[in-house]
Design an enzyme around this catalytic site. Structure first.
Site, mmCIF file in Angstrom:
data_model
loop_
_atom_site.group_PDB
_atom_site.id
_atom_site.type_symbol
_atom_site.label_atom_id
_atom_site.label_comp_id
_atom_site.label_asym_id
_atom_site.label_seq_id
_atom_site.Cartn_x
_atom_site.Cartn_y
_atom_site.Cartn_z
ATOM 1 N N HIS A 118 0.805 -1.216 0.000
ATOM 2 C CA HIS A 118 0.000 0.000 0.000
ATOM 3 C C HIS A 118 0.844 1.274 0.000
ATOM 4 O O HIS A 118 0.365 2.334 -0.362
ATOM 5 C CB HIS A 118 -1.018 -0.011 1.151
ATOM 6 C CG HIS A 118 -0.443 0.121 2.516
ATOM 7 N ND1 HIS A 118 -0.357 -0.933 3.388
ATOM 8 C CD2 HIS A 118 0.046 1.180 3.168
ATOM 9 C CE1 HIS A 118 0.161 -0.518 4.528
ATOM 10 N NE2 HIS A 118 0.412 0.766 4.415
ATOM 11 N N SER A 150 4.313 2.108 8.279
ATOM 12 C CA SER A 150 3.970 1.058 7.320
ATOM 13 C C SER A 150 5.160 0.672 6.452
ATOM 14 O O SER A 150 5.946 1.515 6.018
ATOM 15 C CB SER A 150 2.827 1.520 6.418
ATOM 16 O OG SER A 150 1.605 1.435 7.087
ATOM 17 N N GLY A 151 5.278 -0.631 6.207
ATOM 18 C CA GLY A 151 6.365 -1.144 5.374
ATOM 19 C C GLY A 151 7.635 -1.407 6.140
ATOM 20 O O GLY A 151 8.569 -2.016 5.610
ATOM 21 N N ASP A 175 0.008 -7.710 1.420
ATOM 22 C CA ASP A 175 0.538 -6.344 1.506
ATOM 23 C C ASP A 175 2.063 -6.320 1.426
ATOM 24 O O ASP A 175 2.765 -6.132 2.433
ATOM 25 C CB ASP A 175 0.047 -5.707 2.808
ATOM 26 C CG ASP A 175 0.209 -4.191 2.836
ATOM 27 O OD1 ASP A 175 0.588 -3.618 1.798
ATOM 28 O OD2 ASP A 175 -0.061 -3.590 3.895
#
Length: 290
Positions: free
Chosen positions: A76, A226-227, A129
């Protein structure tokens, strides 16, 4: 940690104006403390000043070095909903290495040669994801972390782990300028399914996800993280993906399970020998008090 991905578009419109805890691709470390990239050389920041402003070097997500030219992150983070364009059109997309404080100029800002986003990523459920970034120039040896494979003991419930990032530290838009890490536990799948059985707060899938945190809350990833990596015993076990709120009791952070996606990462890595086994440089783990 992260909000659910259904709010990504609206969230990033807000992020461009004022840093606030909003979307899934953002998550920040709550309840953690400062660490150095020298102790986590595989930790990188994804940045775009054009889209996210010069403050904090334009950081918007985290990433993890798993090969000399290969960085893995959340799918994402590389979507049009987050970047406002296709990754190939984001000419100023950079991978920042060796920069503890995003307000400074230490380290390097590396150009991106190409990106790959898992075509099976589901923005509604957050399943699959994962994305891969290929660097324009390779990093020196010894920067990569090993990806933990299926069946390894690091996936067992109650395994101590660390989550890293520059995200929100309080869950209220207080983004960190410096790299932080928080100690958490890998949690049992049954507990994760009970926390996220479906509905508005999302559904946990034990085949492709794992969750981590504390039953009482207090430590978690959050917006901006995120990530980024979840690391256990020197192995990469998860990528910050989604969750409900940040560090809330009964609402642990949910991560992409690395063993479920490592084959895809390897298939899209340009490195001749993708790092899927432990090496001396990958064993080091920051000495962060719990």
């Amino acid at each position: 940690m992260r909000a659910l991905s259904c709010s990504l578009t609206a969230a990033f419109a807000l992020l461009l104006a004022v840093p606030k805890p909003v979307a899934a691709d953002e998550r920040l470390v709550v309840g953690g403390q400062e660490v150095k990239t020298a102790d986590a050389p595989w930790m990188v920041a994804l940045a775009s000043r054009e889209r996210f402003g010069a403050t904090r070097s334009g950081q918007f997500c985290g990433g993890v070095v798993v090969g000399r030219s290969t960085v893995v992150t959340a799918a994402h983070c590389l979507t049009r909903e987050v970047l406002g364009t296709d990754p190939s059109a984001a000419s100023d997309l950079r991978v920042i290495v060796d920069r503890d404080d995003l307000r400074g100029k230490a380290g390097s800002e590396l150009a991106v040669k190409e990106t790959w986003v898992n075509p099976d990523f589901n923005a509604g459920t957050n399943a699959g994801d994962v994305g891969v970034i290929t660097l324009a120039e390779p990093l020196p040896d010894g920067r990569a972390i090993a990806m933990a494979q299926q069946g390894e003991p690091v996936y067992a419930a109650n395994t101590p782990a660390m989550v890293y990032g520059w995200g929100d530290t309080l869950g209220n838009g207080s983004y960190s300028d410096t790299l932080r890490a928080a100690s958490v536990l890998v949690l049992a799948d049954d507990l994760c399914e009970k926390a996220y059985p479906g509905g508005l707060e999302g559904a946990y899938d034990r085949k492709t996800m794992l969750c981590a945190g504390w039953s009482e809350g207090g430590k978690d990833a959050c917006q901006g993280d995120s990530g980024g990596p979840l690391v256990a015993d020197g192995r990469l076990v998860g990528l910050v993906s989604w969750g409900s709120g940040c560090a809330q009791p009964g609402r642990p952070g949910v991560y992409t399970r690395i063993s479920a996606v490592s084959a895809m990462v390897t298939a899209h890595s340009v490195d001749a020998k993708p790092h899927t086994s432990q090496g001396p440089a990958q064993l080091a783990r920051p000495a962060v008090p719990s």
